[in-house]
Design a protein around this motif. Structure first.
Motif, PDB file in Angstrom:
ATOM      1  N   GLU A 176       0.832  -1.208   0.000  1.00 30.39           N
ATOM      2  CA  GLU A 176       0.000   0.000   0.000  1.00 30.39           C
ATOM      3  C   GLU A 176       0.867   1.259   0.000  1.00 30.39           C
ATOM      4  O   GLU A 176       0.507   2.268  -0.627  1.00 30.39           O
ATOM      5  CB  GLU A 176      -0.933  -0.019   1.207  1.00 30.39           C
ATOM      6  CG  GLU A 176      -1.996  -1.112   1.114  1.00 30.39           C
ATOM      7  CD  GLU A 176      -2.958  -1.106   2.284  1.00 30.39           C
ATOM      8  OE1 GLU A 176      -2.774  -0.274   3.205  1.00 30.39           O
ATOM      9  OE2 GLU A 176      -3.888  -1.935   2.286  1.00 30.39           O
ATOM     10  N   TRP A 177       1.997   1.204   0.702  1.00 30.69           N
ATOM     11  CA  TRP A 177       2.921   2.348   0.694  1.00 30.69           C
ATOM     12  C   TRP A 177       3.507   2.528  -0.706  1.00 30.69           C
ATOM     13  O   TRP A 177       3.609   3.652  -1.211  1.00 30.69           O
ATOM     14  CB  TRP A 177       4.029   2.104   1.716  1.00 30.69           C
ATOM     15  CG  TRP A 177       4.809   3.333   2.115  1.00 30.69           C
ATOM     16  CD1 TRP A 177       4.911   4.511   1.426  1.00 30.69           C
ATOM     17  CD2 TRP A 177       5.598   3.496   3.300  1.00 30.69           C
ATOM     18  NE1 TRP A 177       5.714   5.394   2.098  1.00 30.69           N
ATOM     19  CE2 TRP A 177       6.153   4.801   3.255  1.00 30.69           C
ATOM     20  CE3 TRP A 177       5.899   2.678   4.378  1.00 30.69           C
ATOM     21  CZ2 TRP A 177       6.995   5.284   4.259  1.00 30.69           C
ATOM     22  CZ3 TRP A 177       6.734   3.161   5.381  1.00 30.69           C
ATOM     23  CH2 TRP A 177       7.269   4.447   5.321  1.00 30.69           C
ATOM     24  N   GLN A 178       3.862   1.414  -1.344  1.00 31.18           N
ATOM     25  CA  GLN A 178       4.410   1.486  -2.695  1.00 31.18           C
ATOM     26  C   GLN A 178       3.372   2.029  -3.673  1.00 31.18           C
ATOM     27  O   GLN A 178       3.697   2.822  -4.576  1.00 31.18           O
ATOM     28  CB  GLN A 178       4.869   0.098  -3.150  1.00 31.18           C
ATOM     29  CG  GLN A 178       5.610   0.090  -4.481  1.00 31.18           C
ATOM     30  CD  GLN A 178       6.910   0.869  -4.426  1.00 31.18           C
ATOM     31  OE1 GLN A 178       7.802   0.537  -3.650  1.00 31.18           O
ATOM     32  NE2 GLN A 178       7.029   1.921  -5.238  1.00 31.18           N
ATOM     33  N   LEU A 179       2.115   1.620  -3.500  1.00 28.98           N
ATOM     34  CA  LEU A 179       1.041   2.124  -4.360  1.00 28.98           C
ATOM     35  C   LEU A 179       0.879   3.628  -4.182  1.00 28.98           C
ATOM     36  O   LEU A 179       0.668   4.368  -5.164  1.00 28.98           O
ATOM     37  CB  LEU A 179      -0.268   1.401  -4.020  1.00 28.98           C
ATOM     38  CG  LEU A 179      -1.482   1.743  -4.897  1.00 28.98           C
ATOM     39  CD1 LEU A 179      -1.219   1.339  -6.348  1.00 28.98           C
ATOM     40  CD2 LEU A 179      -2.734   1.038  -4.364  1.00 28.98           C
ATOM     41  N   LEU A 180       0.990   4.099  -2.939  1.00 24.63           N
ATOM     42  CA  LEU A 180       0.922   5.538  -2.661  1.00 24.63           C
ATOM     43  C   LEU A 180       2.040   6.272  -3.393  1.00 24.63           C
ATOM     44  O   LEU A 180       1.811   7.332  -4.004  1.00 24.63           O
ATOM     45  CB  LEU A 180       1.031   5.770  -1.147  1.00 24.63           C
ATOM     46  CG  LEU A 180       1.169   7.225  -0.688  1.00 24.63           C
ATOM     47  CD1 LEU A 180      -0.125   7.988  -0.936  1.00 24.63           C
ATOM     48  CD2 LEU A 180       1.553   7.286   0.797  1.00 24.63           C
ATOM     49  N   ILE A 181       3.242   5.709  -3.352  1.00 25.50           N
ATOM     50  CA  ILE A 181       4.384   6.328  -4.035  1.00 25.50           C
ATOM     51  C   ILE A 181       4.140   6.390  -5.539  1.00 25.50           C
ATOM     52  O   ILE A 181       4.358   7.429  -6.187  1.00 25.50           O
ATOM     53  CB  ILE A 181       5.676   5.533  -3.732  1.00 25.50           C
ATOM     54  CG1 ILE A 181       6.071   5.695  -2.257  1.00 25.50           C
ATOM     55  CG2 ILE A 181       6.817   5.982  -4.639  1.00 25.50           C
ATOM     56  CD1 ILE A 181       7.219   4.801  -1.823  1.00 25.50           C
ATOM     57  N   ASN A 182       3.657   5.279  -6.092  1.00 24.65           N
ATOM     58  CA  ASN A 182       3.463   5.203  -7.543  1.00 24.65           C
ATOM     59  C   ASN A 182       2.381   6.161  -8.034  1.00 24.65           C
ATOM     60  O   ASN A 182       2.462   6.685  -9.154  1.00 24.65           O
ATOM     61  CB  ASN A 182       3.102   3.775  -7.950  1.00 24.65           C
ATOM     62  CG  ASN A 182       4.243   2.798  -7.686  1.00 24.65           C
ATOM     63  OD1 ASN A 182       5.395   3.203  -7.530  1.00 24.65           O
ATOM     64  ND2 ASN A 182       3.921   1.510  -7.624  1.00 24.65           N
ATOM     65  N   LYS A 183       1.355   6.385  -7.209  1.00 27.97           N
ATOM     66  CA  LYS A 183       0.241   7.241  -7.631  1.00 27.97           C
ATOM     67  C   LYS A 183       0.514   8.726  -7.406  1.00 27.97           C
ATOM     68  O   LYS A 183      -0.300   9.568  -7.790  1.00 27.97           O
ATOM     69  CB  LYS A 183      -1.034   6.835  -6.880  1.00 27.97           C
ATOM     70  CG  LYS A 183      -1.646   5.530  -7.379  1.00 27.97           C
ATOM     71  CD  LYS A 183      -3.012   5.301  -6.760  1.00 27.97           C
ATOM     72  CE  LYS A 183      -3.708   4.101  -7.389  1.00 27.97           C
ATOM     73  NZ  LYS A 183      -5.073   3.910  -6.850  1.00 27.97           N
ATOM     74  N   THR A 184       1.625   9.021  -6.748  1.00 29.48           N
ATOM     75  CA  THR A 184       1.976  10.418  -6.479  1.00 29.48           C
ATOM     76  C   THR A 184       2.925  10.907  -7.566  1.00 29.48           C
ATOM     77  O   THR A 184       3.890  10.216  -7.918  1.00 29.48           O
ATOM     78  CB  THR A 184       2.648  10.546  -5.100  1.00 29.48           C
ATOM     79  OG1 THR A 184       1.752  10.032  -4.100  1.00 29.48           O
ATOM     80  CG2 THR A 184       2.974  11.990  -4.780  1.00 29.48           C
TER      81      THR A 184
END
Length: 467
Positions: A15-23
């Motif tokens: 979920e943290w990686q997804l946050l990074i990718n979507k930013t």
């Protein structure tokens, strides 16, 4: 203790990686580009806020913030805000370690949450003040930074929970543990120590010993035992409070009324009667507590009858809190029997076991009833010397080392041998993590072995640069 299901940190990582990718990249760059001065101001505001909290003051001091914590927090904030360019697995592993340390030192989880809230507030205010950013860019930066900090705190919390549960379980078990092989013997020992103090004090008054040389009850052998052990292992808080109040009352009587060396004999006799009445109350309450205490042998080493290392966290957390509150330091010693493997190889494991039991007896003979003796593992032992500065501990340990070296271990009528010990000492330096202190003592034990064994080495400031 109920088993806790293993935590799948991959969920948080994904979920943290997804946050990074979507930013977007611009948002990441905005946070990474925050200056050292800006990050430093956030950390300064954070610690100024936390140092005002009474609970936080048990774990923080201005000197610790200036010397160590401020730089660590700056580094932590840089990595979390710049998590897009970090190895996320390593970053999460670090948060887990931080959470475990928080549990180890007993840091309340609400303090961590409060600190995170303050840090985010200051960060959001900083971002809102950046005139060169559009409203959308500010919102993106606030959203990502808030979520990234929350993710880091979540990992800490998840790591904190099982460690904290184990700590509470061990603490409760230790509270029920009597730590004595024979409660009737310990009862007589402590009641005897109380009586010895009373008789000595009366004698000192009768012989007109100078006031400054008279020992307060709280500073006596019994007083130290009650403060460092009795209060912790007995389960009757109301009775413990009564004893504590009586000790304080007796000390006040000594410090005020008995300080008047010009008092006539009748006045002194009256004061001594009051003192004896209070001491008798302590005696009666203590006797009733001993009679009701539940004996539990779990947690003791079956061979040496010493406490196992299981209770080191519980006891050291308590001693750290007492030391910070009183300003009186304590010292720990890690000691090892030199060439113990050769004893087992040459004479057999039964002789080795007898050697360990003999060491346990000698250790108890050299420390006070208020101190703690642990079997740390194998042929290694740990002493916790309460209200004992390093210099005093060095003297005690040198005496112990010499006495053990003079002892003879008999194998049979024709065979005997001598043993020696090596030890490392470290004095409490106000660091809230007990493992920090143990590691320093362990380094000194390692150095004692490297320097030829049969010696004591002590940790001092700056020594880490030479190790």
């Amino acid at each position: 203790m109920k088993n806790t299901q293993p935590v799948n940190y991959d969920v948080i990582k994904n979920e943290w990686q997804l946050l990074i990718n979507k930013t977007n990249t611009a948002t990441h760059q905005t946070l990474i580009a925050l200056s050292d001065e800006e990050i430093g101001s956030l950390v300064d505001a954070y610690y100024q806020y936390m140092l005002q909290d009474e609970k936080a003051q048990l774990f923080l001091s201005t000197s610790q913030v200036e010397e160590r914590l401020s730089a660590s927090m700056i580094n932590w904030l840089r990595k979390v805000l710049g998590s897009s360019r970090e190895d996320l697995s390593e970053l999460i592993a670090h948060q887990r370690k931080v959470g475990e340390v928080h549990a180890r030192i007993g840091l309340p989880i609400e303090l961590v949450a409060r600190g995170a809230r303050k840090l985010k507030y200051e960060l959001f205010q900083l971002l809102l003040s950046k005139a060169q950013l559009t409203a959308a860019e500010i919102n993106q930066a606030i959203f990502f930074s808030g979520m990234a900090i929350d993710s880091a705190i979540e990992v800490m919390t998840v790591a904190f929970t099982p460690s904290h549960q184990k700590m509470m379980h061990d603490q409760e078990h230790f509270r029920l543990l009597t730590v004595y092989d024979d409660m009737s013997v310990e009862r007589e020992r402590q009641l005897g120590a109380l009586k010895d103090w009373e008789n000595q004090f009366i004698y000192n008054v009768a012989t007109e010993l100078p006031f400054e040389e008279r020992v307060l009850l709280s500073d006596s052998e019994f007083g130290l035992w009650f403060s460092h052990k009795g209060q912790h292992i007995f389960r009757q808080p109301d009775l413990i409070h009564k004893i504590d109040s009586l000790i304080q009352k007796i000390d006040r009587l000594i410090a005020t009324e008995f300080a008047n060396d010009s008092a006539d004999m009748l006045s002194r006799i009256h004061l001594l009667r009051l003192l004896r009445q209070d001491v008798e109350q302590v005696n009666m309450i203590l006797s009733s507590i001993f009679e009701e205490i539940v004996k539990s042998e779990n947690g003791k080493d079956p061979l040496t009858r010493l406490l196992t290392r299981r209770f080191i966290p519980t006891i050291m957390r308590r001693e750290i809190a007492l030391s910070i509150g009183s300003g009186k330091s304590f010292t720990i010693a890690l000691l090892d029997i030199d060439y113990f493997k050769q004893i087992n190889d040459s004479y057999g494991h039964s002789v080795g076991d007898n050697t360990l039991k003999s060491i346990a007896v000698w250790l108890h003979e050299h420390v006070r009833s208020s101190d703690y003796v642990f079997r740390y593992g194998g042929e290694e032992f740990m002493l916790l010397l309460v209200e004992t500065p390093l210099a005093q501990a060095q003297t005690l340990m040198e005496r112990l080392r010499n006495d053990i070296a003079s002892q003879v271990i008999e194998v049979d009528v024709n065979t005997s041998f001598n043993i020696t010990i090596s030890a490392g000492l470290a004095e409490f330096d106000n660091h809230p993590d007990y493992q920090w202190l143990i590691n320093k003592a362990d380094k000194m034990l390692y150095q004692a072995k490297n320097n030829g064994r049969n010696r004591i080495e002590s940790y001092s400031l700056g020594i880490e640069h030479t190790l």
